[in-house]
Design a protein around this motif. Structure first.
Motif, mmCIF file in Angstrom:
data_model
loop_
_atom_site.group_PDB
_atom_site.id
_atom_site.type_symbol
_atom_site.label_atom_id
_atom_site.label_comp_id
_atom_site.label_asym_id
_atom_site.label_seq_id
_atom_site.Cartn_x
_atom_site.Cartn_y
_atom_site.Cartn_z
ATOM 1 N N ALA A 84 -8.058 10.377 25.467
ATOM 2 C CA ALA A 84 -7.715 10.621 23.931
ATOM 3 C C ALA A 84 -8.905 11.192 23.328
ATOM 4 O O ALA A 84 -8.970 12.049 22.226
ATOM 5 C CB ALA A 84 -7.315 9.536 23.264
ATOM 6 N N GLU A 85 -10.265 10.825 23.445
ATOM 7 C CA GLU A 85 -11.393 11.259 22.971
ATOM 8 C C GLU A 85 -11.964 12.789 23.464
ATOM 9 O O GLU A 85 -12.045 13.304 22.701
ATOM 10 C CB GLU A 85 -12.430 10.463 23.587
ATOM 11 C CG GLU A 85 -14.029 10.538 22.595
ATOM 12 C CD GLU A 85 -15.142 9.649 23.330
ATOM 13 O OE1 GLU A 85 -14.742 8.398 23.763
ATOM 14 O OE2 GLU A 85 -16.103 10.193 23.479
ATOM 15 N N LYS A 86 -11.836 12.893 24.725
ATOM 16 C CA LYS A 86 -12.319 14.175 25.235
ATOM 17 C C LYS A 86 -11.255 15.378 25.880
ATOM 18 O O LYS A 86 -11.576 16.194 26.271
ATOM 19 C CB LYS A 86 -13.530 14.054 26.199
ATOM 20 C CG LYS A 86 -13.789 12.640 26.464
ATOM 21 C CD LYS A 86 -14.951 12.572 27.118
ATOM 22 C CE LYS A 86 -15.491 13.294 28.156
ATOM 23 N NZ LYS A 86 -16.684 12.799 28.676
ATOM 24 N N GLY A 87 -10.164 14.635 26.001
ATOM 25 C CA GLY A 87 -8.999 15.421 26.763
ATOM 26 C C GLY A 87 -8.782 15.103 28.280
ATOM 27 O O GLY A 87 -9.662 14.588 28.718
ATOM 28 N N GLY A 97 -9.910 17.104 21.362
ATOM 29 C CA GLY A 97 -11.032 16.454 21.623
ATOM 30 C C GLY A 97 -12.025 17.087 22.141
ATOM 31 O O GLY A 97 -13.289 16.961 21.992
ATOM 32 N N ALA A 98 -11.951 18.240 23.017
ATOM 33 C CA ALA A 98 -12.793 18.977 23.711
ATOM 34 C C ALA A 98 -13.427 19.707 22.683
ATOM 35 O O ALA A 98 -14.658 20.376 22.967
ATOM 36 C CB ALA A 98 -12.334 19.660 24.735
ATOM 37 N N SER A 106 -4.312 10.762 15.342
ATOM 38 C CA SER A 106 -5.005 11.066 16.627
ATOM 39 C C SER A 106 -5.779 12.412 16.544
ATOM 40 O O SER A 106 -6.576 12.622 17.148
ATOM 41 C CB SER A 106 -3.822 11.034 17.542
ATOM 42 O OG SER A 106 -3.019 12.379 17.401
ATOM 43 N N ALA A 125 -11.235 17.250 30.499
ATOM 44 C CA ALA A 125 -12.869 16.927 30.320
ATOM 45 C C ALA A 125 -13.268 15.640 30.523
ATOM 46 O O ALA A 125 -14.385 15.229 30.710
ATOM 47 C CB ALA A 125 -13.146 17.196 28.966
#
Lengths: 208, 208, 208, 208
Positions: free
Chosen positions: C29-32, D121-122, C179, C35
Motif C-alpha cells: 500500500a505504501e510503495k506499490g 505509492g511509488a 488510500s 517497488a
DNA sequence: CATGAATGAGGTTTCATTCAT
DNA sequence: AATGAATGAAACCTCATTCAT
C-alpha cells in the motif's frame, strides 16, 4: 584436510571482501578501471555477478576501498618512523627510502599508483585522498630530515622541498616502470638495485 | 573583405584534425578517456557528432593521434640533439634536461604522459609506442653521456642506466604533479626551478 | 514465567502467515507491489528473507492471499445479509451501505482496492477475483433492493443497475481518497459523515 | 502521395514525443508501469530502445509527461467554464458533469486515472500534481455551484462538499470500470447513459 | 523451521558509431 | 562536408528465489 579449499561456492564470508578487492585490483591494473566489468571481478573472485554487490555497493566502491586500504597500510608503516633521533640524517633517509623501495617490490603499490593516476580525472577524490594521506606525509618527512642535515652542516645548503622531490622521483619512476612498462613486455627494472643507486646518488649530491 | 574574420572559425577544413585533437586532449586529460564522450569532443571542437568521424575513424584513433603527434614532436626536437661534441658532458646533460623541463611547461606533455599511463592497460600499443620512440631514445641518450663522463673521469664511476633513471624520475615527478595533483587543487610545482635544482643535485652526485 | 512476553514475538508459527500478509499489505500500500522487496516484507514481519518462502511460494502469492482473505471476509459479512425481509427497502439499503462505509473505515479495504486497481494490468486474476466475488455480489444485491423499491412504488422508476452504481461510486470515491490522497498529505475525508450524506442524497433522489 | 507514411524508420522528429507517449500509455495501462519495459515502449512507437532516450530522460519522465499533458488539457477545458452566469445552477452542473463524462469516453482519462492511482505509492508527485491541478479545481467548482443552488433555494440545504463528492463518485466509478474491469472482460458500462442517470439522480436528491 | 549468502535473469541506461539527408 | 536522429551492443545494478547450513 584442506578440503575446504576444494569446495566450490559456499560460505566464506570473512575472506570475501579481501578476495574481491584482490580480484578487482588485478583487473583494474591489467585493463583499467572502466574496461573492467563487474562480472569479471566477480568471476575472478569465484563469485557470481550479484555477490559482489553484497560486499560493495558500487564499482567505484571497489576502487575507493583499494585506495583506502593502501593508505591505511601506508600510514601504519610510516607512522612509527618519524625518527627524531639525533645524529646524522643520512642513514635515516637511507632507511626510509629503502622502506619505500621495499614496499614497491613487496606490495602492489605500483599498480595502485598507476590506478590513482589513471583515475585522477574521473575520481579526483582518490587522488586527493592519496595526496593528503601519503604524499603530504612522506614528502614533509624527507624535507624535515634534509632540512636538519642542512642545518647541521651534514648537507650543503639545498632547497629541502625540491630535494625531497628528486628523491621521490626515483620511486615514482620505479613504480610506473613496473606497472606501466613491464606489463607490456619492456625490460624489467631491478627496483632494489636502482633504489640503492638512487639513494647514493642523491646523498652524494647533498654532500657539502 | 573582413570575411575571414567574420566567418570566424567556420570553414578551415585543414585545421580541423588539430582542433579536434586539442579538444580531445582537453577532455581526456580532464575526465579520462572513457569518461569522455565523442559528442563532447565534437562540441568542444565546434563540430557535430558525426563530423569527427570524417577525420578520425574511431575514438581510439583520437588517442593514437595525440600520442603519435607528441612522439613526432619529441623526435623532431631530440633528433638534432645527439650532441657528440667533445668536451665535458655536464653542460650537454644540463641543456638536454632543461629542454625536457621546458617541454613539460610549454607543451601538454604532462597530460599526455598521464593519458598514456592511464590507458596503458586498455591500450598497450600507446605505451609501447611511447616507450619505443621516446623513452628508449631519451634514456640511452643520457646513459651515453653519463658513460662518457665516467670514461673521461668527469664523473665518478656510476651505473649510467640507473643514473639516467634518477634524472628521468624528476621529470616524471614534475609531469605527474602537474597533471594529477595541480588539477585537483594541490599546490603548484615550479617546474623550471625544480628542474634546475634537480639537475644540479644529480650532477653534484656524479662528481668524482 | 513471563516467558511468553519475554520471547515476545518470536515463536508463534501459527500467526506467521497473517503477520507476513500484514507486513506485505503495509508495504504494497505504501510503495506499490513491485517497488516492495521481499526482504522488506520479511524484515517488517520480523523474519529472514528465506522464511517468507516457507509460507508463501511467491511474491505474487502474497498479493493473491491478501485479496483472497479480503474477499473471504467480504463474503462472510455480506452473505448473511441478503435481507429478503418484506417492507420498505430504504432502511435495508441504508444499513447495507453503512456496513460498507464501516468496512472502509475499520478494515484495510481502501488500500486493498487501490492495490487491486494498481495491479489489474499485471495481475488481472486479482481484479477478476474481486469482481466476481465482491462486486458482482454487492451490486446485484443493491440492484435487487432498488428494483423492489421501484416495484412497490417506494422509489420512482429508475434503472436499478445505474442507481446501484451511483451508490457504489461514493464508496469507491471514499476508498481512493483514503488510500491515494490522504497518504500524500491531502485533507482527510470523514468517511462515515460522507456516507450518511451520500446515502441520504441517493435515497432522496429515488423518492417518487 | 502518402509515401512518407510508408517509410520505415526515418526522420519525423516533431511527432515523436507524442507517439512515444501514446505507446507508453498503451502499455502502462495494459500491464502497469513497472511491468512495461522501455524496449516495449520503443518498439510500439516504432523506434529502437535508445531512441526513446533522445526524447525522455527516464522511464519516469514518460509517466510524468503523460500526467502533465493530461492536466494541461484538463485545465484548458475547465478554464473557460467557471460559469458565473446567474439563474438556476442545475443546467450548469448538468453541463459540467456531461463534459466530464464526455472526457471519460473520448480521452484516455480512465486509463490515466488508473495509472495515477496505481503509482501513487511509488510516485506520489504524480498523484499530488493531479490532485492540485484537477481535483482541487473541479471539486470546488461543483461545490460553488451547489452552494449557490442552496443559497437561492433551488436545492435543499446540503453539505456542498459532500454533494460534490457524491457527484464525483459516479465519474470515478465510470473511469475505473472502464480501465480496470472492461479490459479483463467484464461487461461494458455505457458511460454516457450512466452519467445522465447519475446526474439526474443527484439533482433529484438535491430537490428542496 | 530459520537463516542469509549466493545466484543470475532481467531491466534501465549510456554512448560509439552509422547513415539519410 | 556536415548534421544529428537513430541504432543496438554492452554494462551496471537489482532483487526474486534457492539452498547449504
Amino acid at each position: 584436510m584442506t578440503d575446504q579449499s576444494v569446495i566450490k561456492r559456499n560460505r566464506r564470508p570473512a575472506a570475501r571482501p579481501a578476495e574481491i578487492l584482490t580480484a578487482a585490483l588485478d583487473l583494474f591494473a591489467e585493463k583499467g578501471f572502466s574496461a573492467t566489468r563487474m562480472e569479471d571481478v566477480a568471476r575472478r573472485a569465484g563469485l557470481s555477478k550479484g555477490a559482489v554487490y553484497l560486499y560493495f555497493t558500487d564499482k567505484t566502491a571497489l576502487l575507493t576501498a583499494i585506495v583506502e586500504t593502501t593508505i591505511a597500510n601506508e600510514l601504519k608503516e610510516v607512522g612509527a618512523r618519524a625518527s627524531l633521533a639525533p645524529g646524522p640524517v643520512a642513514p635515516v633517509i637511507t632507511e626510509a627510502a629503502r622502506h619505500i623501495s621495499r614496499r614497491l617490490t613487496e606490495t602492489r603499490l605500483p599498480e595502485i599508483l598507476k590506478l590513482i593516476i589513471a583515475e585522477s580525472g574521473a575520481h579526483p577524490e582518490l587522488a586527493s585522498l592519496y595526496f593528503d594521506h601519503a604524499i603530504s606525509v612522506a614528502l614533509p618527512l624527507f624535507e624535515g630530515l634534509i632540512r636538519r642535515g642542512v642545518a647541521t652542516g651534514e648537507f650543503r645548503p639545498v632547497e629541502p622541498a625540491y630535494t625531497a622531490r628528486s628523491l621521490a622521483g626515483g620511486f615514482i619512476f620505479s613504480a610506473l616502470w613496473r606497472s606501466v612498462f613491464e606489463p607490456i613486455g619492456k625490460p624489467a627494472l631491478d627496483i632494489p638495485a636502482f633504489a640503492e643507486h638512487h639513494i647514493t646518488l642523491i646523498l652524494k649530491g647533498l654532500a657539502p
